[in-house]
Design a protein around this motif. Sequence first.
Motif, PDB file in Angstrom:
ATOM      1  N   PRO A   1       0.814  -1.219   0.000  1.00  0.00           N
ATOM      2  CA  PRO A   1       0.000   0.000   0.000  1.00  0.00           C
ATOM      3  C   PRO A   1       0.845   1.265   0.000  1.00  0.00           C
ATOM      4  CG  PRO A   1      -0.760  -1.545   1.661  1.00  0.00           C
ATOM      5  CD  PRO A   1       0.547  -2.071   1.159  1.00  0.00           C
ATOM      6  N   SER A   2       0.319   2.285  -0.656  1.00  0.00           N
ATOM      7  CA  SER A   2       0.963   3.599  -0.670  1.00  0.00           C
ATOM      8  C   SER A   2      -0.066   4.642  -0.249  1.00  0.00           C
ATOM      9  CB  SER A   2       1.507   3.905  -2.066  1.00  0.00           C
ATOM     10  OG  SER A   2       0.447   3.956  -2.997  1.00  0.00           O
ATOM     11  N   PRO A   3       0.402   5.809   0.172  1.00  0.00           N
ATOM     12  CA  PRO A   3      -0.532   6.844   0.646  1.00  0.00           C
ATOM     13  C   PRO A   3      -1.605   7.222  -0.369  1.00  0.00           C
ATOM     14  CG  PRO A   3       1.684   7.369   1.355  1.00  0.00           C
ATOM     15  CD  PRO A   3       1.822   6.179   0.443  1.00  0.00           C
ATOM     16  N   ASN A   4      -1.309   7.104  -1.674  1.00  0.00           N
ATOM     17  CA  ASN A   4      -2.332   7.480  -2.663  1.00  0.00           C
ATOM     18  C   ASN A   4      -3.455   6.437  -2.759  1.00  0.00           C
ATOM     19  OD1 ASN A   4      -1.260   5.393  -4.189  1.00  0.00           O
ATOM     20  ND2 ASN A   4      -0.332   6.715  -5.718  1.00  0.00           N
ATOM     21  N   GLN A   5      -3.354   5.389  -1.977  1.00  0.00           N
ATOM     22  CA  GLN A   5      -4.443   4.416  -1.900  1.00  0.00           C
ATOM     23  C   GLN A   5      -5.341   4.666  -0.689  1.00  0.00           C
ATOM     24  OE1 GLN A   5      -1.722   0.921  -2.440  1.00  0.00           O
ATOM     25  NE2 GLN A   5      -3.175   0.365  -4.071  1.00  0.00           N
ATOM     26  N   THR A   6      -5.046   5.731   0.028  1.00  0.00           N
ATOM     27  CA  THR A   6      -5.953   6.167   1.083  1.00  0.00           C
ATOM     28  C   THR A   6      -7.268   6.560   0.442  1.00  0.00           C
ATOM     29  OG1 THR A   6      -4.192   6.917   2.546  1.00  0.00           O
ATOM     30  CG2 THR A   6      -6.361   7.963   2.810  1.00  0.00           C
ATOM     31  N   SER A   7      -8.335   5.900   0.855  1.00  0.00           N
ATOM     32  CA  SER A   7      -9.613   6.093   0.183  1.00  0.00           C
ATOM     33  C   SER A   7     -10.699   5.339   0.933  1.00  0.00           C
ATOM     34  CB  SER A   7      -9.517   5.577  -1.258  1.00  0.00           C
ATOM     35  OG  SER A   7     -10.677   5.898  -1.998  1.00  0.00           O
ATOM     36  N   LEU A   8     -11.917   5.493   0.424  1.00  0.00           N
ATOM     37  CA  LEU A   8     -13.064   4.731   0.911  1.00  0.00           C
ATOM     38  C   LEU A   8     -13.374   3.673  -0.137  1.00  0.00           C
ATOM     39  CD1 LEU A   8     -15.349   4.318   2.957  1.00  0.00           C
ATOM     40  CD2 LEU A   8     -16.623   6.113   1.772  1.00  0.00           C
ATOM     41  N   TYR A   9     -13.399   2.426   0.271  1.00  0.00           N
ATOM     42  CA  TYR A   9     -13.549   1.321  -0.661  1.00  0.00           C
ATOM     43  C   TYR A   9     -14.905   0.646  -0.483  1.00  0.00           C
ATOM     44  CZ  TYR A   9      -8.601   1.755  -1.621  1.00  0.00           C
ATOM     45  OH  TYR A   9      -7.377   2.238  -2.004  1.00  0.00           O
ATOM     46  N   PHE A  10     -15.537   0.363  -1.610  1.00  0.00           N
ATOM     47  CA  PHE A  10     -16.821  -0.323  -1.602  1.00  0.00           C
ATOM     48  C   PHE A  10     -16.753  -1.586  -2.434  1.00  0.00           C
ATOM     49  CE2 PHE A  10     -19.561   2.483   0.642  1.00  0.00           C
ATOM     50  CZ  PHE A  10     -19.070   3.764   0.413  1.00  0.00           C
TER      51      PHE A  10
END
Lengths: 115, 115
Positions: free
Chosen positions: A81-90
Amino acid sequence: EAQVTQNPRYLITVTGKKLTVTCSQNMNHEYMSWYRQDPGLGLRQIYYSMNVEVTDKGDVPEGYKVSRKEKRNFPLILESPSPNQTSLYFCASSLSMGHLTYEQYFGPGTRLTVT
Amino acid sequence: AQSVTQPDIHITVSEGASLELRCNYSYGATPYLFWYVQSPGQGLQLLLKYFSGDTLVQGIKGFEAEFKRSQSSFNLRKPSVHWSDAAEYFCAVGDGDNAGNMLTFGGGTRLMVKP
């Protein structure tokens, strides 16, 4: 109760530490999908699966892996994982009849923070 | 490639007032159109969908939407808004000709309701 479940609901991790977000549906749906939601961008599809052992890339697959070994489960894997994968996942699922896929049912979401 | 535009990022209406949320799509063939609602901390719930037939479709919670091919629009309406309608609304177009039936979402419109 018919539903799509995701675990965990919240996750804070560090760069490079492999993680898996699980998704399970109890509706015997053939089609399953993963989306990420970012402000102003709506939902973007990461991967989808038409059936067991059948997966394909969506719009933003880089940095993600999926597998579909059982009909009910569709885990999302972030190997590094990298910081640009910080997100809300559905996660979502739907009944699929040939080429016509009906409306998708969404899980409650997993909020991921990568530091 | 298909795309969806929701021109209004935020909308504020008074309780009891009428509501219209705009959605414009770009798609070569007959689109499959959806409106979803996302309440705070929740997953997405389908409000209504258009596949074919009558261009005015009724959904849950008193919502309706009208498909206008000439304007490439699928606007969502409600005659009288309730405080519980405060949420984020997403318009989406499905590629019915694609076996994956991927959904493309707009960026969302956040609705706030004044008492």
